[in-house]
Write a protein that holds these residues in place. Structure first.
Motif, PDB file in Angstrom:
ATOM      1  N   TRP A   4       0.810  -1.207   0.000  1.00 18.76           N
ATOM      2  CA  TRP A   4       0.000   0.000   0.000  1.00 18.76           C
ATOM      3  C   TRP A   4       0.850   1.266   0.000  1.00 18.76           C
ATOM      4  O   TRP A   4       0.514   2.240  -0.674  1.00 18.76           O
ATOM      5  CB  TRP A   4      -0.956   0.002   1.191  1.00 18.76           C
ATOM      6  N   LEU A   5       1.940   1.251   0.741  1.00 17.09           N
ATOM      7  CA  LEU A   5       2.765   2.461   0.822  1.00 17.09           C
ATOM      8  C   LEU A   5       3.422   2.750  -0.522  1.00 17.09           C
ATOM      9  O   LEU A   5       3.419   3.897  -0.995  1.00 17.09           O
ATOM     10  CB  LEU A   5       3.822   2.299   1.915  1.00 17.09           C
ATOM     11  N   SER A   6       3.949   1.721  -1.152  1.00 19.05           N
ATOM     12  CA  SER A   6       4.594   1.909  -2.459  1.00 19.05           C
ATOM     13  C   SER A   6       3.590   2.388  -3.499  1.00 19.05           C
ATOM     14  O   SER A   6       3.878   3.300  -4.287  1.00 19.05           O
ATOM     15  CB  SER A   6       5.234   0.596  -2.928  1.00 19.05           C
ATOM     16  N   LEU A   7       2.397   1.787  -3.494  1.00 18.32           N
ATOM     17  CA  LEU A   7       1.374   2.186  -4.461  1.00 18.32           C
ATOM     18  C   LEU A   7       0.919   3.620  -4.209  1.00 18.32           C
ATOM     19  O   LEU A   7       0.746   4.405  -5.157  1.00 18.32           O
ATOM     20  CB  LEU A   7       0.188   1.233  -4.385  1.00 18.32           C
ATOM     21  N   GLY A   8       0.723   3.968  -2.943  1.00 22.83           N
ATOM     22  CA  GLY A   8       0.297   5.325  -2.613  1.00 22.83           C
ATOM     23  C   GLY A   8       1.320   6.361  -3.038  1.00 22.83           C
ATOM     24  O   GLY A   8       0.978   7.401  -3.631  1.00 22.83           O
ATOM     25  N   VAL A   9       2.585   6.084  -2.776  1.00 22.49           N
ATOM     26  CA  VAL A   9       3.652   7.010  -3.169  1.00 22.49           C
ATOM     27  C   VAL A   9       3.743   7.095  -4.690  1.00 22.49           C
ATOM     28  O   VAL A   9       3.937   8.180  -5.254  1.00 22.49           O
ATOM     29  CB  VAL A   9       4.999   6.561  -2.563  1.00 22.49           C
ATOM     30  N   LEU A  10       3.592   5.956  -5.359  1.00 21.42           N
ATOM     31  CA  LEU A  10       3.654   5.948  -6.823  1.00 21.42           C
ATOM     32  C   LEU A  10       2.548   6.810  -7.428  1.00 21.42           C
ATOM     33  O   LEU A  10       2.784   7.562  -8.385  1.00 21.42           O
ATOM     34  CB  LEU A  10       3.537   4.509  -7.332  1.00 21.42           C
ATOM     35  N   LEU A  11       1.343   6.732  -6.867  1.00 25.99           N
ATOM     36  CA  LEU A  11       0.240   7.560  -7.359  1.00 25.99           C
ATOM     37  C   LEU A  11       0.514   9.038  -7.104  1.00 25.99           C
ATOM     38  O   LEU A  11       0.200   9.889  -7.950  1.00 25.99           O
ATOM     39  CB  LEU A  11      -1.069   7.131  -6.694  1.00 25.99           C
ATOM     40  N   CYS A  12       1.087   9.355  -5.956  1.00 23.96           N
ATOM     41  CA  CYS A  12       1.440  10.753  -5.661  1.00 23.96           C
ATOM     42  C   CYS A  12       2.473  11.271  -6.670  1.00 23.96           C
ATOM     43  O   CYS A  12       2.365  12.395  -7.170  1.00 23.96           O
ATOM     44  CB  CYS A  12       2.000  10.876  -4.247  1.00 23.96           C
ATOM     45  N   VAL A  13       3.466  10.454  -6.956  1.00 30.80           N
ATOM     46  CA  VAL A  13       4.493  10.844  -7.924  1.00 30.80           C
ATOM     47  C   VAL A  13       3.874  11.055  -9.304  1.00 30.80           C
ATOM     48  O   VAL A  13       4.239  11.987 -10.032  1.00 30.80           O
ATOM     49  CB  VAL A  13       5.607   9.776  -7.985  1.00 30.80           C
ATOM     50  N   PHE A  87     -16.151   6.745   7.129  1.00 27.15           N
ATOM     51  CA  PHE A  87     -16.853   7.419   6.036  1.00 27.15           C
ATOM     52  C   PHE A  87     -16.414   8.870   5.934  1.00 27.15           C
ATOM     53  O   PHE A  87     -16.109   9.363   4.835  1.00 27.15           O
ATOM     54  CB  PHE A  87     -18.359   7.352   6.262  1.00 27.15           C
ATOM     55  N   GLY A  88     -16.389   9.579   7.045  1.00 23.75           N
ATOM     56  CA  GLY A  88     -16.021  10.987   7.020  1.00 23.75           C
ATOM     57  C   GLY A  88     -14.604  11.222   6.536  1.00 23.75           C
ATOM     58  O   GLY A  88     -14.354  12.102   5.704  1.00 23.75           O
ATOM     59  N   VAL A  89     -13.669  10.413   7.033  1.00 24.02           N
ATOM     60  CA  VAL A  89     -12.266  10.600   6.656  1.00 24.02           C
ATOM     61  C   VAL A  89     -12.047  10.271   5.183  1.00 24.02           C
ATOM     62  O   VAL A  89     -11.390  11.017   4.455  1.00 24.02           O
ATOM     63  CB  VAL A  89     -11.354   9.735   7.551  1.00 24.02           C
ATOM     64  N   VAL A  90     -12.594   9.142   4.725  1.00 24.59           N
ATOM     65  CA  VAL A  90     -12.406   8.751   3.324  1.00 24.59           C
ATOM     66  C   VAL A  90     -13.082   9.759   2.397  1.00 24.59           C
ATOM     67  O   VAL A  90     -12.507  10.176   1.383  1.00 24.59           O
ATOM     68  CB  VAL A  90     -12.950   7.331   3.074  1.00 24.59           C
ATOM     69  N   ALA A  91     -14.307  10.167   2.719  1.00 25.71           N
ATOM     70  CA  ALA A  91     -15.029  11.101   1.858  1.00 25.71           C
ATOM     71  C   ALA A  91     -14.306  12.436   1.728  1.00 25.71           C
ATOM     72  O   ALA A  91     -14.365  13.082   0.678  1.00 25.71           O
ATOM     73  CB  ALA A  91     -16.438  11.316   2.394  1.00 25.71           C
ATOM     74  N   CYS A  92     -13.630  12.868   2.775  1.00 24.49           N
ATOM     75  CA  CYS A  92     -12.931  14.154   2.749  1.00 24.49           C
ATOM     76  C   CYS A  92     -11.491  14.029   2.267  1.00 24.49           C
ATOM     77  O   CYS A  92     -10.821  15.054   2.058  1.00 24.49           O
ATOM     78  CB  CYS A  92     -12.952  14.791   4.136  1.00 24.49           C
ATOM     79  N   SER A  93     -11.005  12.814   2.116  1.00 28.86           N
ATOM     80  CA  SER A  93      -9.600  12.629   1.742  1.00 28.86           C
ATOM     81  C   SER A  93      -9.302  13.190   0.348  1.00 28.86           C
ATOM     82  O   SER A  93      -8.191  13.655   0.088  1.00 28.86           O
ATOM     83  CB  SER A  93      -9.227  11.149   1.792  1.00 28.86           C
ATOM     84  N   VAL A 193      -6.792   7.374  -0.740  1.00 24.18           N
ATOM     85  CA  VAL A 193      -7.556   6.227  -0.244  1.00 24.18           C
ATOM     86  C   VAL A 193      -6.644   5.035   0.027  1.00 24.18           C
ATOM     87  O   VAL A 193      -6.797   4.338   1.043  1.00 24.18           O
ATOM     88  CB  VAL A 193      -8.670   5.852  -1.244  1.00 24.18           C
ATOM     89  N   VAL A 194      -5.689   4.786  -0.853  1.00 25.38           N
ATOM     90  CA  VAL A 194      -4.759   3.672  -0.645  1.00 25.38           C
ATOM     91  C   VAL A 194      -3.949   3.884   0.628  1.00 25.38           C
ATOM     92  O   VAL A 194      -3.776   2.954   1.446  1.00 25.38           O
ATOM     93  CB  VAL A 194      -3.822   3.523  -1.867  1.00 25.38           C
ATOM     94  N   LEU A 195      -3.449   5.090   0.830  1.00 24.97           N
ATOM     95  CA  LEU A 195      -2.653   5.369   2.031  1.00 24.97           C
ATOM     96  C   LEU A 195      -3.504   5.286   3.296  1.00 24.97           C
ATOM     97  O   LEU A 195      -3.062   4.747   4.318  1.00 24.97           O
ATOM     98  CB  LEU A 195      -1.996   6.747   1.915  1.00 24.97           C
ATOM     99  N   LEU A 196      -4.730   5.797   3.236  1.00 23.08           N
ATOM    100  CA  LEU A 196      -5.616   5.703   4.391  1.00 23.08           C
ATOM    101  C   LEU A 196      -5.944   4.256   4.728  1.00 23.08           C
ATOM    102  O   LEU A 196      -5.938   3.858   5.903  1.00 23.08           O
ATOM    103  CB  LEU A 196      -6.911   6.471   4.118  1.00 23.08           C
ATOM    104  N   ALA A 197      -6.246   3.461   3.700  1.00 25.19           N
ATOM    105  CA  ALA A 197      -6.568   2.054   3.927  1.00 25.19           C
ATOM    106  C   ALA A 197      -5.379   1.318   4.541  1.00 25.19           C
ATOM    107  O   ALA A 197      -5.536   0.489   5.455  1.00 25.19           O
ATOM    108  CB  ALA A 197      -6.989   1.389   2.623  1.00 25.19           C
ATOM    109  N   GLY A 198      -4.191   1.621   4.054  1.00 24.28           N
ATOM    110  CA  GLY A 198      -3.004   0.974   4.607  1.00 24.28           C
ATOM    111  C   GLY A 198      -2.765   1.342   6.055  1.00 24.28           C
ATOM    112  O   GLY A 198      -2.457   0.474   6.886  1.00 24.28           O
ATOM    113  N   VAL A 199      -2.905   2.625   6.374  1.00 27.44           N
ATOM    114  CA  VAL A 199      -2.721   3.069   7.759  1.00 27.44           C
ATOM    115  C   VAL A 199      -3.777   2.449   8.668  1.00 27.44           C
ATOM    116  O   VAL A 199      -3.489   2.014   9.790  1.00 27.44           O
ATOM    117  CB  VAL A 199      -2.765   4.608   7.833  1.00 27.44           C
ATOM    118  N   TRP A 200      -5.034   2.399   8.183  1.00 28.71           N
ATOM    119  CA  TRP A 200      -6.108   1.814   8.989  1.00 28.71           C
ATOM    120  C   TRP A 200      -5.849   0.332   9.273  1.00 28.71           C
ATOM    121  O   TRP A 200      -5.965  -0.127  10.408  1.00 28.71           O
ATOM    122  CB  TRP A 200      -7.453   1.976   8.303  1.00 28.71           C
TER     123      TRP A 200
END
Length: 222
Positions: A4-13, A87-93, A193-200
Protein backbone atom coordinates in the motif's frame (compact mmCIF):
# COMPACT_ATOMS: atom_id res chain seq x y z
CA UNK A 1 -2.79 -4.81 0.56
CA UNK A 2 0.87 -5.59 1.13
CA UNK A 3 2.36 -2.83 -0.97
CA UNK A 4 0.00 0.00 0.00
CA UNK A 5 2.76 2.46 0.82
CA UNK A 6 4.59 1.91 -2.46
CA UNK A 7 1.37 2.19 -4.46
CA UNK A 8 0.30 5.32 -2.61
CA UNK A 9 3.65 7.01 -3.17
CA UNK A 10 3.65 5.95 -6.82
CA UNK A 11 0.24 7.56 -7.36
CA UNK A 12 1.44 10.75 -5.66
CA UNK A 13 4.49 10.84 -7.92
CA UNK A 14 2.24 10.34 -10.95
CA UNK A 15 0.12 13.35 -9.96
CA UNK A 16 3.17 15.56 -9.48
CA UNK A 17 4.74 14.37 -12.73
CA UNK A 18 1.54 15.13 -14.63
CA UNK A 19 1.33 18.54 -13.00
CA UNK A 20 4.91 19.39 -13.93
CA UNK A 21 4.36 18.16 -17.48
CA UNK A 22 1.41 20.46 -18.13
CA UNK A 23 3.31 23.39 -16.63
CA UNK A 24 6.43 22.82 -18.72
CA UNK A 25 4.67 22.23 -22.06
CA UNK A 26 2.49 25.30 -22.81
CA UNK A 27 1.16 23.71 -26.00
CA UNK A 28 -0.63 21.07 -23.96
CA UNK A 29 -2.58 23.72 -22.07
CA UNK A 30 -3.60 25.40 -25.32
CA UNK A 31 -4.86 22.08 -26.69
CA UNK A 32 -6.78 21.36 -23.48
CA UNK A 33 -8.34 24.81 -23.57
CA UNK A 34 -9.79 23.83 -26.92
CA UNK A 35 -11.80 21.10 -25.16
CA UNK A 36 -13.29 23.63 -22.73
CA UNK A 37 -13.99 26.06 -25.57
CA UNK A 38 -15.73 23.36 -27.59
CA UNK A 39 -18.00 22.47 -24.69
CA UNK A 40 -18.59 26.16 -23.96
CA UNK A 41 -19.74 26.67 -27.53
CA UNK A 42 -22.47 24.03 -27.21
CA UNK A 43 -24.14 24.77 -23.88
CA UNK A 44 -27.78 23.73 -23.61
CA UNK A 45 -30.17 24.72 -20.78
CA UNK A 46 -30.73 21.23 -19.35
CA UNK A 47 -27.06 20.30 -19.20
CA UNK A 48 -26.18 23.73 -17.86
CA UNK A 49 -28.68 23.30 -15.02
CA UNK A 50 -27.19 19.91 -14.16
CA UNK A 51 -23.62 21.22 -14.24
CA UNK A 52 -24.42 24.24 -12.08
CA UNK A 53 -26.26 22.06 -9.55
CA UNK A 54 -23.21 19.79 -9.35
CA UNK A 55 -21.05 22.89 -8.89
CA UNK A 56 -22.94 23.61 -5.66
CA UNK A 57 -23.63 20.08 -4.39
CA UNK A 58 -20.02 18.95 -4.67
CA UNK A 59 -18.57 22.23 -3.46
CA UNK A 60 -16.92 22.49 -0.03
CA UNK A 61 -19.88 23.99 1.86
CA UNK A 62 -22.70 21.67 0.81
CA UNK A 63 -20.37 18.70 0.39
CA UNK A 64 -18.99 18.93 3.92
CA UNK A 65 -22.50 19.37 5.31
CA UNK A 66 -23.68 16.20 3.56
CA UNK A 67 -20.66 14.20 4.72
CA UNK A 68 -21.14 15.45 8.27
CA UNK A 69 -24.83 14.54 8.23
CA UNK A 70 -24.14 10.97 7.06
CA UNK A 71 -21.32 10.53 9.58
CA UNK A 72 -23.52 11.77 12.45
CA UNK A 73 -26.30 9.41 11.36
CA UNK A 74 -23.93 6.46 11.40
CA UNK A 75 -22.63 7.41 14.84
CA UNK A 76 -25.74 8.60 16.67
CA UNK A 77 -28.45 6.49 15.01
CA UNK A 78 -26.65 3.38 13.80
CA UNK A 79 -24.29 3.49 16.81
CA UNK A 80 -21.29 2.68 14.62
CA UNK A 81 -18.49 5.11 15.37
CA UNK A 82 -15.96 3.20 13.29
CA UNK A 83 -18.06 3.42 10.12
CA UNK A 84 -18.92 7.05 10.85
CA UNK A 85 -15.28 8.03 11.23
CA UNK A 86 -14.16 5.94 8.27
CA UNK A 87 -16.85 7.42 6.04
CA UNK A 88 -16.02 10.99 7.02
CA UNK A 89 -12.27 10.60 6.66
CA UNK A 90 -12.41 8.75 3.32
CA UNK A 91 -15.03 11.10 1.86
CA UNK A 92 -12.93 14.15 2.75
CA UNK A 93 -9.60 12.63 1.74
CA UNK A 94 -10.06 13.68 -1.89
CA UNK A 95 -10.37 17.33 -0.95
CA UNK A 96 -7.37 17.15 1.34
CA UNK A 97 -5.25 15.52 -1.36
CA UNK A 98 -6.38 17.98 -4.03
CA UNK A 99 -5.55 20.97 -1.84
CA UNK A 100 -2.05 19.62 -1.19
CA UNK A 101 -1.35 19.07 -4.87
CA UNK A 102 -2.83 22.47 -5.78
CA UNK A 103 -0.14 24.09 -3.64
CA UNK A 104 2.60 22.02 -5.23
CA UNK A 105 1.58 22.51 -8.87
CA UNK A 106 -0.08 25.94 -8.76
CA UNK A 107 -1.64 25.81 -12.23
CA UNK A 108 -3.76 28.77 -13.38
CA UNK A 109 -7.38 28.04 -14.21
CA UNK A 110 -8.69 28.41 -17.77
CA UNK A 111 -9.15 32.07 -18.64
CA UNK A 112 -12.92 32.79 -18.60
CA UNK A 113 -12.38 35.51 -21.21
CA UNK A 114 -11.37 32.82 -23.70
CA UNK A 115 -14.59 30.84 -23.26
CA UNK A 116 -17.65 31.46 -25.40
CA UNK A 117 -20.07 31.10 -22.49
CA UNK A 118 -18.35 31.17 -19.06
CA UNK A 119 -20.90 29.81 -16.57
CA UNK A 120 -18.99 30.24 -13.32
CA UNK A 121 -15.88 32.32 -13.97
CA UNK A 122 -13.03 31.44 -11.63
CA UNK A 123 -9.45 32.63 -11.54
CA UNK A 124 -6.40 31.75 -9.50
CA UNK A 125 -3.61 29.18 -9.50
CA UNK A 126 -5.66 26.31 -8.07
CA UNK A 127 -6.76 24.47 -11.20
CA UNK A 128 -4.74 21.26 -10.75
CA UNK A 129 -6.30 18.97 -9.64
CA UNK A 130 -10.06 19.53 -9.35
CA UNK A 131 -11.38 19.55 -5.80
CA UNK A 132 -14.92 18.78 -6.94
CA UNK A 133 -13.82 15.69 -8.85
CA UNK A 134 -11.50 14.55 -6.07
CA UNK A 135 -14.37 14.84 -3.59
CA UNK A 136 -16.74 12.93 -5.87
CA UNK A 137 -14.22 10.12 -6.34
CA UNK A 138 -13.52 9.94 -2.61
CA UNK A 139 -17.24 9.95 -1.83
CA UNK A 140 -17.67 7.06 -4.28
CA UNK A 141 -15.03 5.10 -2.36
CA UNK A 142 -16.64 5.97 0.98
CA UNK A 143 -20.09 4.84 -0.16
CA UNK A 144 -18.67 1.62 -1.56
CA UNK A 145 -16.87 0.86 1.69
CA UNK A 146 -20.18 1.31 3.53
CA UNK A 147 -21.93 -1.09 1.15
CA UNK A 148 -19.10 -3.62 0.90
CA UNK A 149 -20.18 -7.08 1.95
CA UNK A 150 -23.86 -6.35 1.34
CA UNK A 151 -26.11 -6.93 -1.67
CA UNK A 152 -25.72 -3.24 -2.50
CA UNK A 153 -21.95 -3.32 -3.04
CA UNK A 154 -22.05 -3.71 -6.84
CA UNK A 155 -24.72 -1.04 -7.21
CA UNK A 156 -22.76 1.31 -4.96
CA UNK A 157 -19.58 0.81 -6.98
CA UNK A 158 -21.37 1.43 -10.28
CA UNK A 159 -23.26 4.46 -9.00
CA UNK A 160 -20.08 5.91 -7.52
CA UNK A 161 -18.19 5.52 -10.79
CA UNK A 162 -20.99 7.21 -12.74
CA UNK A 163 -21.22 10.00 -10.18
CA UNK A 164 -17.50 10.74 -10.35
CA UNK A 165 -17.53 10.69 -14.17
CA UNK A 166 -20.49 13.08 -14.33
CA UNK A 167 -18.80 15.50 -11.92
CA UNK A 168 -15.63 15.34 -14.03
CA UNK A 169 -17.66 16.18 -17.13
CA UNK A 170 -19.35 19.09 -15.34
CA UNK A 171 -16.04 20.77 -14.47
CA UNK A 172 -15.04 20.77 -18.13
CA UNK A 173 -18.52 21.82 -19.25
CA UNK A 174 -18.47 24.83 -16.92
CA UNK A 175 -14.94 25.61 -18.06
CA UNK A 176 -13.16 25.88 -14.72
CA UNK A 177 -10.70 23.01 -15.25
CA UNK A 178 -8.60 21.39 -17.93
CA UNK A 179 -8.94 17.67 -18.82
CA UNK A 180 -5.65 16.83 -17.09
CA UNK A 181 -6.95 18.51 -13.93
CA UNK A 182 -9.84 16.08 -13.67
CA UNK A 183 -7.65 13.10 -14.65
CA UNK A 184 -5.18 14.00 -11.90
CA UNK A 185 -8.04 14.19 -9.41
CA UNK A 186 -8.67 10.45 -9.75
CA UNK A 187 -4.98 9.71 -9.22
CA UNK A 188 -4.80 12.01 -6.21
CA UNK A 189 -7.88 10.47 -4.63
CA UNK A 190 -6.59 6.98 -5.33
CA UNK A 191 -3.36 7.85 -3.54
CA UNK A 192 -5.23 9.23 -0.53
CA UNK A 193 -7.56 6.23 -0.24
CA UNK A 194 -4.76 3.67 -0.65
CA UNK A 195 -2.65 5.37 2.03
CA UNK A 196 -5.62 5.70 4.39
CA UNK A 197 -6.57 2.05 3.93
CA UNK A 198 -3.00 0.97 4.61
CA UNK A 199 -2.72 3.07 7.76
CA UNK A 200 -6.11 1.81 8.99
CA UNK A 201 -5.25 -1.85 8.42
CA UNK A 202 -1.99 -1.38 10.28
CA UNK A 203 -3.07 0.75 13.23
CA UNK A 204 -6.88 1.06 13.21
CA UNK A 205 -8.06 -2.10 15.00
CA UNK A 206 -5.67 -1.63 17.94
CA UNK A 207 -6.67 2.01 18.27
CA UNK A 208 -10.38 1.15 18.34
CA UNK A 209 -9.84 -1.44 21.07
CA UNK A 210 -8.39 1.24 23.35
CA UNK A 211 -11.32 3.65 23.03
CA UNK A 212 -13.78 3.84 25.96
CA UNK A 213 -17.27 2.39 25.51
CA UNK A 214 -18.85 5.83 25.97
CA UNK A 215 -17.40 6.93 22.65
CA UNK A 216 -19.38 4.17 20.94
CA UNK A 217 -22.59 5.19 22.76
CA UNK A 218 -22.90 1.79 24.40
CA UNK A 219 -22.96 0.65 28.07
CA UNK A 220 -19.60 0.16 29.76
CA UNK A 221 -18.22 -3.33 29.75
CA UNK A 222 -18.32 -5.11 33.15
Amino acid sequence: MRHWLSLGVLLCVAVIALGLAVQLVPGDTAAELGVDQGLSLHHVPTLTAVAMAINVLFGPVVGLALVGAVALYLWLVRRDLVKAAAFGVVACSGWAASEAFKLLVSRPRPDPALLFDPLAPETGADSFPSGHVAFAAALAFALYFLARGTRWSTAAAAAGAVMAAVVAWSRLYIGVHYPTDVAASFLATGAAVVLLAGVWNRFGPRTVERLPDAVFLRPSRP
